[in-house]
Design a protein around this motif. Structure first.
Motif, PDB file in Angstrom:
ATOM      1  N   SER A 462       0.836  -1.204   0.000  1.00  0.00           N
ATOM      2  CA  SER A 462       0.000   0.000   0.000  1.00  0.00           C
ATOM      3  C   SER A 462       0.872   1.256   0.000  1.00  0.00           C
ATOM      4  CB  SER A 462      -0.913   0.004   1.223  1.00  0.00           C
ATOM      5  OG  SER A 462      -1.721  -1.136   1.255  1.00  0.00           O
ATOM      6  N   VAL A 463       1.945   1.214   0.737  1.00  0.00           N
ATOM      7  CA  VAL A 463       2.875   2.341   0.757  1.00  0.00           C
ATOM      8  C   VAL A 463       3.502   2.529  -0.623  1.00  0.00           C
ATOM      9  CG1 VAL A 463       4.991   3.240   1.792  1.00  0.00           C
ATOM     10  CG2 VAL A 463       3.336   2.022   3.208  1.00  0.00           C
ATOM     11  N   ILE A 464       3.851   1.403  -1.266  1.00  0.00           N
ATOM     12  CA  ILE A 464       4.421   1.482  -2.622  1.00  0.00           C
ATOM     13  C   ILE A 464       3.409   2.085  -3.585  1.00  0.00           C
ATOM     14  CG2 ILE A 464       5.302   0.102  -4.547  1.00  0.00           C
ATOM     15  CD1 ILE A 464       6.473  -1.808  -2.466  1.00  0.00           C
ATOM     16  N   GLU A 465       2.125   1.736  -3.402  1.00  0.00           N
ATOM     17  CA  GLU A 465       1.073   2.332  -4.239  1.00  0.00           C
ATOM     18  C   GLU A 465       1.051   3.847  -4.105  1.00  0.00           C
ATOM     19  OE1 GLU A 465      -2.625   0.663  -3.199  1.00  0.00           O
ATOM     20  OE2 GLU A 465      -2.330  -1.211  -4.297  1.00  0.00           O
ATOM     21  N   VAL A 466       1.144   4.350  -2.850  1.00  0.00           N
ATOM     22  CA  VAL A 466       1.134   5.794  -2.620  1.00  0.00           C
ATOM     23  C   VAL A 466       2.341   6.438  -3.273  1.00  0.00           C
ATOM     24  CG1 VAL A 466       1.263   7.585  -0.847  1.00  0.00           C
ATOM     25  CG2 VAL A 466      -0.178   5.581  -0.484  1.00  0.00           C
ATOM     26  N   ILE A 467       3.513   5.807  -3.129  1.00  0.00           N
ATOM     27  CA  ILE A 467       4.729   6.353  -3.736  1.00  0.00           C
ATOM     28  C   ILE A 467       4.596   6.395  -5.254  1.00  0.00           C
ATOM     29  CG2 ILE A 467       7.196   5.937  -4.072  1.00  0.00           C
ATOM     30  CD1 ILE A 467       7.225   4.691  -1.252  1.00  0.00           C
ATOM     31  N   GLU A 468       4.042   5.320  -5.813  1.00  0.00           N
ATOM     32  CA  GLU A 468       3.850   5.279  -7.270  1.00  0.00           C
ATOM     33  C   GLU A 468       2.903   6.388  -7.713  1.00  0.00           C
ATOM     34  OE1 GLU A 468       2.404   2.002 -10.573  1.00  0.00           O
ATOM     35  OE2 GLU A 468       1.274   2.277  -8.710  1.00  0.00           O
ATOM     36  N   PHE A 469       1.799   6.574  -6.977  1.00  0.00           N
ATOM     37  CA  PHE A 469       0.800   7.595  -7.340  1.00  0.00           C
ATOM     38  C   PHE A 469       1.414   8.997  -7.284  1.00  0.00           C
ATOM     39  CE2 PHE A 469      -2.492  10.528  -5.592  1.00  0.00           C
ATOM     40  CZ  PHE A 469      -3.216  10.699  -6.766  1.00  0.00           C
ATOM     41  N   VAL A 470       2.156   9.282  -6.220  1.00  0.00           N
ATOM     42  CA  VAL A 470       2.790  10.603  -6.100  1.00  0.00           C
ATOM     43  C   VAL A 470       3.814  10.805  -7.204  1.00  0.00           C
ATOM     44  CG1 VAL A 470       4.264  12.030  -4.622  1.00  0.00           C
ATOM     45  CG2 VAL A 470       2.386  10.730  -3.619  1.00  0.00           C
ATOM     46  N   THR A 471       4.559   9.762  -7.539  1.00  0.00           N
ATOM     47  CA  THR A 471       5.562   9.866  -8.606  1.00  0.00           C
ATOM     48  C   THR A 471       4.894  10.161  -9.946  1.00  0.00           C
ATOM     49  OG1 THR A 471       6.974   8.290  -7.434  1.00  0.00           O
ATOM     50  CG2 THR A 471       7.465   8.679  -9.753  1.00  0.00           C
ATOM     51  N   LEU A 472       3.790   9.451 -10.241  1.00  0.00           N
ATOM     52  CA  LEU A 472       3.072   9.690 -11.497  1.00  0.00           C
ATOM     53  C   LEU A 472       2.488  11.100 -11.551  1.00  0.00           C
ATOM     54  CD1 LEU A 472       1.281   6.249 -11.958  1.00  0.00           C
ATOM     55  CD2 LEU A 472       3.236   7.129 -13.242  1.00  0.00           C
ATOM     56  N   LEU A 473       1.967  11.578 -10.426  1.00  0.00           N
ATOM     57  CA  LEU A 473       1.448  12.956 -10.380  1.00  0.00           C
ATOM     58  C   LEU A 473       2.541  13.961 -10.703  1.00  0.00           C
ATOM     59  CD1 LEU A 473      -0.970  13.225  -7.303  1.00  0.00           C
ATOM     60  CD2 LEU A 473      -1.538  13.482  -9.725  1.00  0.00           C
ATOM     61  N   PHE A 474       3.725  13.741 -10.133  1.00  0.00           N
ATOM     62  CA  PHE A 474       4.843  14.658 -10.381  1.00  0.00           C
ATOM     63  C   PHE A 474       5.255  14.626 -11.854  1.00  0.00           C
ATOM     64  CE2 PHE A 474       9.429  15.320 -10.798  1.00  0.00           C
ATOM     65  CZ  PHE A 474       9.537  16.616 -10.308  1.00  0.00           C
ATOM     66  N   ILE A 475       5.308  13.404 -12.412  1.00  0.00           N
ATOM     67  CA  ILE A 475       5.683  13.281 -13.832  1.00  0.00           C
ATOM     68  C   ILE A 475       4.659  13.969 -14.712  1.00  0.00           C
ATOM     69  CG2 ILE A 475       6.005  11.634 -15.725  1.00  0.00           C
ATOM     70  CD1 ILE A 475       7.162   9.694 -13.651  1.00  0.00           C
ATOM     71  N   GLY A 476       3.364  13.773 -14.379  1.00  0.00           N
ATOM     72  CA  GLY A 476       2.314  14.422 -15.158  1.00  0.00           C
ATOM     73  C   GLY A 476       2.419  15.936 -15.077  1.00  0.00           C
ATOM     74  N   TRP A 477       2.654  16.453 -13.865  1.00  0.00           N
ATOM     75  CA  TRP A 477       2.805  17.906 -13.706  1.00  0.00           C
ATOM     76  C   TRP A 477       4.012  18.415 -14.498  1.00  0.00           C
ATOM     77  CZ3 TRP A 477       7.103  20.265 -11.512  1.00  0.00           C
ATOM     78  CH2 TRP A 477       7.019  21.651 -11.342  1.00  0.00           C
ATOM     79  N   TYR A 478       5.102  17.661 -14.482  1.00  0.00           N
ATOM     80  CA  TYR A 478       6.322  18.078 -15.191  1.00  0.00           C
ATOM     81  C   TYR A 478       6.087  18.087 -16.701  1.00  0.00           C
ATOM     82  CZ  TYR A 478      11.147  18.038 -16.856  1.00  0.00           C
ATOM     83  OH  TYR A 478      12.315  18.326 -17.505  1.00  0.00           O
ATOM     84  N   ASN A 479       5.397  17.073 -17.221  1.00  0.00           N
ATOM     85  CA  ASN A 479       5.124  17.021 -18.668  1.00  0.00           C
ATOM     86  C   ASN A 479       4.218  18.162 -19.097  1.00  0.00           C
ATOM     87  OD1 ASN A 479       6.699  14.750 -19.083  1.00  0.00           O
ATOM     88  ND2 ASN A 479       4.987  13.319 -18.714  1.00  0.00           N
ATOM     89  N   GLU A 480       3.197  18.460 -18.293  1.00  0.00           N
ATOM     90  CA  GLU A 480       2.308  19.583 -18.625  1.00  0.00           C
ATOM     91  C   GLU A 480       3.075  20.888 -18.661  1.00  0.00           C
ATOM     92  OE1 GLU A 480      -0.959  19.720 -15.993  1.00  0.00           O
ATOM     93  OE2 GLU A 480      -1.852  17.815 -16.679  1.00  0.00           O
ATOM     94  N   ARG A 481       3.981  21.067 -17.719  1.00  0.00           N
ATOM     95  CA  ARG A 481       4.776  22.288 -17.675  1.00  0.00           C
ATOM     96  C   ARG A 481       5.679  22.403 -18.901  1.00  0.00           C
ATOM     97  NH1 ARG A 481       9.678  24.030 -15.527  1.00  0.00           N
ATOM     98  NH2 ARG A 481       9.629  26.123 -14.604  1.00  0.00           N
ATOM     99  N   GLN A 482       6.265  21.271 -19.321  1.00  0.00           N
ATOM    100  CA  GLN A 482       7.119  21.300 -20.503  1.00  0.00           C
ATOM    101  C   GLN A 482       6.315  21.615 -21.758  1.00  0.00           C
ATOM    102  OE1 GLN A 482      10.150  21.478 -18.736  1.00  0.00           O
ATOM    103  NE2 GLN A 482      10.809  20.593 -20.674  1.00  0.00           N
ATOM    104  N   ASP A 483       5.099  21.061 -21.862  1.00  0.00           N
ATOM    105  CA  ASP A 483       4.248  21.337 -23.029  1.00  0.00           C
ATOM    106  C   ASP A 483       3.870  22.806 -23.095  1.00  0.00           C
ATOM    107  OD1 ASP A 483       4.397  18.685 -23.681  1.00  0.00           O
ATOM    108  OD2 ASP A 483       2.446  18.156 -22.794  1.00  0.00           O
ATOM    109  N   LYS A 484       3.567  23.403 -21.957  1.00  0.00           N
ATOM    110  CA  LYS A 484       3.214  24.833 -21.943  1.00  0.00           C
ATOM    111  C   LYS A 484       4.377  25.697 -22.384  1.00  0.00           C
ATOM    112  CE  LYS A 484      -0.419  24.627 -18.430  1.00  0.00           C
ATOM    113  NZ  LYS A 484      -0.808  25.043 -17.068  1.00  0.00           N
TER     114      LYS A 484
END
Length: 504
Positions: A462-484
């Motif tokens: 469950s902890v690994i799930e949370v870490i994975e979710f936070v990591t994906l959120l960060f990657i998504g935010w970073y990609n959106e910023r690069q696209d802008k």
């Protein structure tokens, strides 16, 4: 080339379409989260207050989990200890070192009749000197007075030391019979002459590298000695009793007889049964004995820090004696006749005027406060039970006298001088007191798993799930910023420059 470039751009556009937004990621995590309460918070609810209620409960449970973890790690870094006692059974066991001292340090016929200064020195070193002060105050008694004849050469420190060795009771005169494991042995091959705080003594099994081993319990598997204390030779001595002082200790350790050991009286048969105990303490960072760290003297390569006892096993007693002797020697610039160390021995005058008076009034507690003497992590001790009877029956004593078994000693002489000492193991079982860590990393992980399940119904995955979710959120935010940044309009100055260049 143009077709390849256009193909890459087309794939990039398709990839951008495939990317999940943050709301989609939340929806995905909502469907897969194994932490209890998360789906209730993220999924749509019939009543909106349920989402708030589940959020509060999850926060409360998470806070409780964090508090538990904090307390667990705080307790872990206090390094608590638990103690277990167990029995260790053996078919054979190392025999203790046995140090035997005559209660008398100086044979009377070895003291020069005309050297009253040496006689005065021996009196001042004796227990009677201390008792005489009390007797003089409360009874009509006075200490002996000596008329002095100066002999500077005989009274030098090194000559006094030679005199003390020569005046001590000799092994060949003191030990009548030595028996080891049921066989009569040569005493001189099994006993070693040692200098202790009680003067010249004799130690059985002193060699730590090749100690004697007992292969059974009972008197036939132990040590037996018949000793003649030679009481007609007695003079003023460190202790005023008649007999021998005996100490059981680890082979290789220094014998401290003024503070340890037992006495055996003349005319007695003394049987000493032994039980062995061992303490296995934990080394630093654990405080094995109260508020102090222990010394890992059992580890290979350990060297004792005690310069006066560098040839012996480190013990707390030798450390304390090392400190006391350092203080006495520092005050008088020399050591006494039976002190360990490399300093020169005190002359008779220094002993009587400085060393003995200072030692009598020195505050031992204050001296030891300035010394650090930790205990050993692993230490052995011998618990003895003593039973005493007469040396022999009247019939047996008469038989021994009439047949010359004790070399022309009379029955009354045997009663006043001869001791039969028997030392043996009662059992070849060692009582081991062992310290162990109360809390380990494995213990914390086990408790953590249980508490995570109790508070939030989670596991390590469950902890690994949370870490994975936070990591994906960060990657998504970073990609959106690069696209802008890539689609951001060019600055006005740059556009004007391009326009002016086109006119040129």
């Amino acid at each position: 080339m143009e077709e390849k470039e256009s193909g890459r751009k087309e794939k990039a556009r398709e990839c951008k379409k495939c990317r999940l937004g943050r709301s989609q990621m939340l929806h995905m995590y909502e469907g897969s989260a194994t932490i209890h309460g998360v789906p209730k918070i993220l999924s749509p609810q019939l009543y909106s207050f349920r989402r708030y209620l589940w959020t509060i409960m999850l926060l409360v449970m998470t806070t409780g989990l964090v508090i538990f973890l904090y307390k667990s790690f705080t307790r872990y870094y206090e390094y608590p200890i638990i103690t277990n006692t167990r029995l260790e059974f053996n078919h054979e066991m190392q025999f203790p070192a046995v140090t035997i001292c005559n209660a008398n340090q100086f044979r009377q016929h070895k003291i020069p009749n005309d050297d009253w200064e040496i006689k005065d020195l021996i009196f001042k070193m004796s227990e009677m000197s201390v008792l005489s002060e009390y007797f003089e105050q409360h009874f009509a008694w006075s200490s002996p007075e000596f008329s002095f004849i100066s002999d500077p050469e005989a009274h030098m420190g090194k000559n006094l030391y030679k005199f003390a060795l020569n005046a001590a009771h000799k092994m060949e005169d003191m030990f009548i019979v030595c028996i080891w494991a049921g066989a009569i042995v040569d005493c001189s091959k099994y006993f070693e002459t040692v200098i202790t705080d009680m003067g010249v003594c004799y130690t059985f099994n002193s060699n730590r590298s090749s100690p004697m081993t007992s292969y059974g319990s009972g008197s036939m598997s132990g040590l037996r000695v018949i000793v003649d204390i030679q009481q007609p030779e007695y003079y003023f001595s460190q202790i005023s009793l008649a007999g021998i002082k005996v100490l059981l200790h680890e082979p290789g350790s220094a014998a401290m007889l003024t503070s340890s050991g037992f006495v055996a009286r003349p005319g007695s048969s003394t049987a000493v049964t032994i039980k062995k105990e061992r303490i296995d303490g934990l080394s630093k960072p654990y405080k094995a004995f109260g508020s102090e760290y222990c010394v890992t003297s059992h580890e290979p390569g350990f060297k004792t820090p005690l310069h006066r006892y560098k040839d012996y096993i480190y013990t707390r007693q030798t450390c304390a004696m090392n400190c006391l002797t350092d203080d006495y020697v520092k005050h008088c610039n020399c050591c006494s006749l039976f002190d360990k160390g490399e300093e020169e021995y005190c002359s008779l005058r220094t002993l009587t005027d400085c060393y003995i008076p200072y030692k009598a009034v020195a505050n031992i507690s204050d001296i030891l406060k300035n010394c650090t003497c930790p205990s050993r992590c692993v230490k052995e001790k011998y618990i003895s039970s003593i039973s005493v009877a007469d040396f022999a029956s009247t019939f047996t004593k008469d038989y021994m006298v009439n047949n010359g078994i004790l070399k022309n000693r009379s029955g009354s002489y045997i009663s006043d001088n001869v001791i039969d000492l028997r030392i043996y193991y009662e059992t070849l079982t060692v009582t081991v007191t062992e310290q162990k860590e109360e809390i380990t990393i494995e213990t914390i992980l086990g408790d953590l798993g249980g508490q995570m399940g109790l508070f939030i119904g989670a596991s390590v995955l469950s902890v690994i799930e949370v870490i994975e979710f936070v990591t994906l959120l960060f990657i998504g935010w970073y990609n959106e910023r690069q696209d802008k940044l890539k689609t951001k309009p060019a600055p006005l100055e740059h556009i004007n420059k391009i326009s002016s260049d086109s006119y040129l």
